[in-house]
Design an enzyme around this catalytic site. Sequence first.
Site, PDB file in Angstrom:
ATOM      1  N   MET A 177     -33.182   5.716   5.099  1.00  0.00           N
ATOM      2  CA  MET A 177     -33.460   4.491   4.344  1.00  0.00           C
ATOM      3  C   MET A 177     -33.451   3.295   5.300  1.00  0.00           C
ATOM      4  O   MET A 177     -33.354   2.156   4.876  1.00  0.00           O
ATOM      5  CB  MET A 177     -32.451   4.316   3.212  1.00  0.00           C
ATOM      6  CG  MET A 177     -32.530   5.456   2.196  1.00  0.00           C
ATOM      7  SD  MET A 177     -32.074   5.008   0.520  1.00  0.00           S
ATOM      8  CE  MET A 177     -30.377   4.514   0.734  1.00  0.00           C
ATOM      9  N   ASP A 193     -22.952  12.582   4.704  1.00  0.00           N
ATOM     10  CA  ASP A 193     -23.405  12.783   3.327  1.00  0.00           C
ATOM     11  C   ASP A 193     -23.341  14.268   2.996  1.00  0.00           C
ATOM     12  O   ASP A 193     -24.355  14.920   2.713  1.00  0.00           O
ATOM     13  CB  ASP A 193     -24.829  12.248   3.171  1.00  0.00           C
ATOM     14  CG  ASP A 193     -24.901  10.769   3.504  1.00  0.00           C
ATOM     15  OD1 ASP A 193     -24.115   9.998   2.931  1.00  0.00           O
ATOM     16  OD2 ASP A 193     -25.714  10.389   4.357  1.00  0.00           O
ATOM     17  N   GLY A 203     -27.340  14.138   7.874  1.00  0.00           N
ATOM     18  CA  GLY A 203     -26.050  13.843   8.505  1.00  0.00           C
ATOM     19  C   GLY A 203     -24.883  14.395   7.697  1.00  0.00           C
ATOM     20  O   GLY A 203     -24.901  14.369   6.461  1.00  0.00           O
ATOM     21  N   HIS A 257     -27.728   7.609  12.614  1.00  0.00           N
ATOM     22  CA  HIS A 257     -29.140   8.015  12.498  1.00  0.00           C
ATOM     23  C   HIS A 257     -29.681   8.490  13.851  1.00  0.00           C
ATOM     24  O   HIS A 257     -30.485   9.421  13.916  1.00  0.00           O
ATOM     25  CB  HIS A 257     -30.000   6.832  12.046  1.00  0.00           C
ATOM     26  CG  HIS A 257     -29.734   6.358  10.656  1.00  0.00           C
ATOM     27  ND1 HIS A 257     -29.150   5.135  10.384  1.00  0.00           N
ATOM     28  CD2 HIS A 257     -29.971   6.940   9.454  1.00  0.00           C
ATOM     29  CE1 HIS A 257     -29.049   4.981   9.078  1.00  0.00           C
ATOM     30  NE2 HIS A 257     -29.535   6.060   8.488  1.00  0.00           N
ATOM     31  N   SER A 313     -22.217   3.691   8.791  1.00  0.00           N
ATOM     32  CA  SER A 313     -23.024   3.637   7.573  1.00  0.00           C
ATOM     33  C   SER A 313     -23.759   2.306   7.561  1.00  0.00           C
ATOM     34  O   SER A 313     -23.206   1.286   8.006  1.00  0.00           O
ATOM     35  CB  SER A 313     -22.107   3.718   6.350  1.00  0.00           C
ATOM     36  OG  SER A 313     -22.784   3.264   5.198  1.00  0.00           O
ATOM     37  N   GLN A 356     -24.899  15.480  -0.234  1.00  0.00           N
ATOM     38  CA  GLN A 356     -26.363  15.450  -0.135  1.00  0.00           C
ATOM     39  C   GLN A 356     -26.869  16.682   0.615  1.00  0.00           C
ATOM     40  O   GLN A 356     -27.835  17.326   0.200  1.00  0.00           O
ATOM     41  CB  GLN A 356     -26.784  14.163   0.581  1.00  0.00           C
ATOM     42  CG  GLN A 356     -28.252  14.060   0.905  1.00  0.00           C
ATOM     43  CD  GLN A 356     -28.637  12.665   1.358  1.00  0.00           C
ATOM     44  OE1 GLN A 356     -28.789  11.768   0.552  1.00  0.00           O
ATOM     45  NE2 GLN A 356     -28.803  12.460   2.653  1.00  0.00           N
TER      46      GLN A 356
HETATM   47  O1  PAF Z   1     -29.512   9.770   3.249  1.00  0.00           O
HETATM   48  C1  PAF Z   1     -30.384   8.912   2.972  1.00  0.00           C
HETATM   49  O2  PAF Z   1     -30.612   7.935   3.691  1.00  0.00           O
HETATM   50  C2  PAF Z   1     -31.201   9.086   1.691  1.00  0.00           C
HETATM   51  O3  PAF Z   1     -30.425   9.620   0.675  1.00  0.00           O
HETATM   52  C3  PAF Z   1     -32.485   9.904   1.918  1.00  0.00           C
HETATM   53  C4  PAF Z   1     -32.157  11.328   2.342  1.00  0.00           C
HETATM   54  C5  PAF Z   1     -33.353   9.245   2.977  1.00  0.00           C
HETATM   55  C6  PAF Z   1     -33.294  10.000   0.614  1.00  0.00           C
HETATM   56  O4  PAF Z   1     -33.704   8.759   0.182  1.00  0.00           O
END
Ligand code: PAF
Length: 321
Positions: A48, A169, A166, A55, A204, A172
């Site tokens: 995002m 998360d 990552g 990242h 973050s 996720q």
């Molecule tokens: O982890 C993130 O930044 C978001 O949840 C993602 C995976 C880009 C989905 O919008």
Amino acid sequence: MTPVTWSASGDAPGKNRGLRVARTRVELERELAQLRSGGATVAFVPTMGFLHPGHLALLDRARELADRVVLSVFVNPLQFGPEEDLDRYPRSLGRDLELASARGAVLAFAPSVEEMYPGGPPRVRVHPGPGGELLCGAFRPGHFEGVLTAVARLFGLVRPDVAVFGRKDAQQVALVRQMVRDLELRVEIAVAPLVREMDGLAMSSRNAYLTPAERGSAPALFQALSAADMAFRGGEHRGAELEALVRRRLEASPEEGPDAPRLRLDYVQAVDSGTLDPVQAARPGHLLAAAGWIGETRLIDNVVLGADAPDPRVSMSGRET
Ligand code: PAF
């Protein structure tokens, strides 16, 4: 940050001559066709934006896994609740492109909301199943449905060989892996280590919201998780006791003084990292995951019990792909 206004695909401005930027799905398709010519494999890093060293670790991992690295920069409205921070979520596309280019990415997909969801919000969504109701899902209704719907769409557009997420998360990651298995998506999922600030705070994009006083208190979450991990290494394997230890540690007077901002815990739970099921008897490799608020900022973090490096600067959990 200077706004980035180019609308056709092409080189990013400034020094990023190696990075191509696609703003539309048509441009993306064209760039991907060129990039794959000769049979090159593609590793994909969905983001995002507002990139930070966490990242960059994803991009580094991606570079190890395939011939070409593609990232997306898209703040996905579907994963924000009505009272959440969609409008103020930090954005810095120009800087993101410079960082990604320096890290070896060759293509960035940075669509508008209309380009990503041309027919408006998608009517068919990816339901995360019971795992989407646990942990953060219990506090952010609809969040993981929004995440999985965006990720599935990005997978459909980019068609990567491998995608990198990552470990911060962790929920996720588990749900994306479940989606890939359940829907037979042809993509491998890799996980990159969690990257921390020098004082242990998990990196973050949302850390940018913290006031200086809140930033001073924010490492308390990692310190509490680390204390529980130490107890685990010392023989305390009861999940409930590890969770209670984190709570007690956060309730104790902060080192910064009685007036320092405090973390308000949403949850702390010992879980299986694959299924996300709570564990009563924790084993090495299980996760101790937590989330909470300091002021208006939500922090999430986790430790892999018995496996994380005690060094608070970078927490690696070993073999994680
Ligand atoms: O982890 C993130 O930044 C978001 O949840 C993602 C995976 C880009 C989905 O919008």
